[in-house]
Design a protein around this motif. Sequence first.
Motif, mmCIF file in Angstrom:
data_model
loop_
_atom_site.group_PDB
_atom_site.id
_atom_site.type_symbol
_atom_site.label_atom_id
_atom_site.label_comp_id
_atom_site.label_asym_id
_atom_site.label_seq_id
_atom_site.Cartn_x
_atom_site.Cartn_y
_atom_site.Cartn_z
ATOM 1 N N LYS A 154 0.830 -1.208 0.000
ATOM 2 C CA LYS A 154 0.000 0.000 0.000
ATOM 3 C C LYS A 154 0.867 1.261 0.000
ATOM 4 N N SER A 201 -7.461 1.011 2.652
ATOM 5 C CA SER A 201 -7.579 0.069 1.539
ATOM 6 C C SER A 201 -6.586 0.415 0.435
ATOM 7 N N TYR A 202 -6.487 -0.483 -0.552
ATOM 8 C CA TYR A 202 -5.634 -0.218 -1.716
ATOM 9 C C TYR A 202 -6.146 1.012 -2.474
ATOM 10 N N ARG A 203 -7.466 1.110 -2.600
ATOM 11 C CA ARG A 203 -8.047 2.257 -3.289
ATOM 12 C C ARG A 203 -7.691 3.551 -2.565
ATOM 13 N N ASP A 204 -7.791 3.521 -1.230
ATOM 14 C CA ASP A 204 -7.442 4.700 -0.441
ATOM 15 C C ASP A 204 -5.975 5.077 -0.641
ATOM 16 N N VAL A 231 -4.177 4.676 -3.278
ATOM 17 C CA VAL A 231 -4.039 5.345 -4.576
ATOM 18 C C VAL A 231 -4.505 6.797 -4.475
ATOM 19 N N ILE A 232 -5.677 7.015 -3.879
ATOM 20 C CA ILE A 232 -6.245 8.372 -3.781
ATOM 21 C C ILE A 232 -5.364 9.274 -2.910
#
Length: 267
Positions: free
Chosen positions: A85, A141-144, A146-147
């Motif tokens: 991450k 999370s992985y999405r977090d 990235v953002i």
Amino acid sequence: MSWLEALILGIIQGLTEYLPVSSSGHLAIASALFGIDGEQNLTFTVVVHVATVLSTLVILWKEIDWIFRGLFKLKMNPETIYTIKIIISMIPIGIVGLFLKDYVEEIFGSGLTIVGCMLLVTAALLSFSYYYKPKLRHEISYRDAVIIGISQALAVLPGLSRSGSTIATGLMLGDHKEKLAKFSFIMVIPPILGEALLDGMKIIKHSAEANAEISLLALCIGFFAAFITGCLACKWMINIVKQGKLVYFAIYCAIVGAAALLYSLSV
């Protein structure tokens, strides 16, 4: 640069690297007031950035030790997932740093006008993250990742706080406050070291004589001032995020940003 100026600038760097008020913006304001620019300022900036990275390693040593112990087990575990991450979050700033940093600086410059505008943007981000109440989650999370990484990349603009942008973004995503603060500080270590390396190469390549303009005493004073205040600010900022009091920094950024704009228009 005198030793007193180095002391003041080192303290400013150490405090503002972690507090959500933009270290680059405050260094630009202070350097303008002191009349410091060019290679002299760049050399000093590299030194104090390295000092703040070391302060992060000291304060978050338990977390960093936990990460490396897990990685040496050579299997997929919570430490490895956390590292992935961190790496994901660094991709956007890596792209900007390697390919777009000079282009962005050429377009926007680094004067007090852009610093003032970006401090106002920082104030808006911190305010919104304070009043916005998302559904809370325990893990990033992985999405977090990235953002949050994208928000860090946007903070290449002087005056847009790196810690303010990443933490405010994470809060709006609903991430756990203390874990978010530590994640934000750990993810910034490689980019700061990378930026310091690139700037150091730039100094060596373009101006060996300019390095003589700043004394070793001034560099040492700036280094230790940034390191000591960085340790204090890093620990303080983690507690501030846990208590949810970022709105006070929004007010501060709005005041300083407006003052920087007014000053830039008056000179």
